[in-house]
Design an enzyme around this catalytic site. Sequence first.
Site, short mmCIF file in Angstrom:
data_model
loop_
_atom_site.label_atom_id
_atom_site.label_comp_id
_atom_site.label_asym_id
_atom_site.label_seq_id
_atom_site.Cartn_x
_atom_site.Cartn_y
_atom_site.Cartn_z
N ARG A 144 -15.23 -7.42 15.82
CA ARG A 144 -15.44 -7.69 17.25
C ARG A 144 -15.61 -6.37 17.97
O ARG A 144 -15.49 -5.30 17.38
CB ARG A 144 -14.23 -8.42 17.82
CG ARG A 144 -12.91 -7.69 17.58
CD ARG A 144 -11.74 -8.32 18.27
NE ARG A 144 -10.47 -7.81 17.81
CZ ARG A 144 -9.91 -6.67 18.20
NH1 ARG A 144 -10.56 -5.89 19.05
NH2 ARG A 144 -8.74 -6.28 17.73
N GLU B 241 0.83 -1.19 0.00
CA GLU B 241 0.00 0.00 0.00
C GLU B 241 0.87 1.26 0.00
O GLU B 241 2.01 1.23 0.48
CB GLU B 241 -0.90 0.05 1.25
CG GLU B 241 -1.97 -1.01 1.28
CD GLU B 241 -2.81 -0.92 2.53
OE1 GLU B 241 -2.36 -0.25 3.49
OE2 GLU B 241 -3.90 -1.50 2.56
#
Length: 489
Positions: A286, A188
Amino acid sequence: IACRVMRTARRLGVRTVAVYSDADALAQHVAHADESFHIGPAAAAESYLVGDRIAEVALSCGAQAIHPGYGFLSENAGFAKLCDQKGLEFVGPPTSAIVSMGSKSESKNIMEAANVPCTPGYHGEDQSLDRLVDEAKRIGFPVMLKAVLGGGGKGMRVVEAESELKANIEACQREALASFGDSRILIEKFLRKPRHIELQVFADKHGNTVHLYERDCSVQRRHQKVLEESPAPGMPAELRKRMGDAAVAAAKAVGYVGAGTVEFMVDASDQMTVDSPFYFMEMNTRLQVEHPVTEMVTGMDLVEWQLRVACGQELPISNQDDIPFFGHSLEARVYAESPGAGFLPGSGRIQFLREPELEPEQYIYPGTDYERELRIETGVRENDLISIHYDPMISKVVVHGPNRKSALRQMEQALSEYRVVGVPTNIEFLLSCLRHEAFAKGGVDTSFIGKYEHELLANAPPAAEDAKAAAIGVAARAVLAAAANAQGT
């Protein structure tokens, strides 16, 4: 986190069952639960990571659901699938969402298809050295190399020039294979002064999806968060809306259910503006460690939302415009570690513990009658042992005030009053961060600790003293790791 979940469950009249290893037989979460069951030795690989054993306990005691917390099996697709097969409600997203978001490359493909902004990069299947080198040159230096299945800062390297590329690609692939069993990496564009801004999202089984605003997690050490706050300093309302819309789109793209966090990097070299570009980084499937910050500024109990969604209920608030957002909140993570010795983790018995207290101070925020608030999220008590087997976090200190200046003052007071004897801590380091001019001003980027490390460590205990305090714990961790590797071969 087990203690945190139990607190809400008790308020809602839900009975709780704890599982524990040899090392946690006397732990606070065991004492708080209505029932508790031993599941194995101290090593997580033989206890907390054995999904079959945990499911067996749940079925034997008549439990209907399993809350995985935010560690161990919380993002394990295999465990989520096992719960489904056993007729147990996994308090989390569908297995398919965990799988999709667990792969950095697949998640970015999904985000791009959903028109969620992604960092320019390469996350293809061709992992040949020549292809990776070509893609890095196409993206332009500096670039970030990441393990496809990575997390927690592992398998990440910044490459500044082409001359450093090949050696770093090979090293990153080796680390990815050793840590995650998969050598694939992605590349990236590396942003030199990024702000790490994440959005809390929530979705139910009826098609409702909302966000509960942002958290600024830019104060990091080796890609691990140290301080978190909400709202993000200097965040324009229009940019918040753009990022919130993108986070909701990301959740919908994977059919998300429950609590999740969409993490973005904001390219803000000087300050954030309405037009600041932001890029999808990853989605944590989560409840986050820093979720209390969001609870403080919205007045919502996110664990309650999780449990209600798991029961098949609609979101308590499904209209985005109805979600409140008031005041300012900060969270500091207190660890048993030695900043003066390279932040080596500590272990030992807590011989004396005095948690801070703040006198309530009533203030009025538009439409809200709210008190200044301090929360100590912890699972340890005086005389408890900080084990060499698990993460050495002692607590999270969370404050909330009418504005950032008030919250900063409260956090400084709280940390100054915190007393822990028996293990080294990072409390002085946290205070140095809070008192630093750049942080007090607001809007620091992820280079903050690296840039000012010498100043921030000026008040830390001497390295030799810290090293001595941490040496036994580090040696024991090394022995345990070697033993675990030997068993796995």
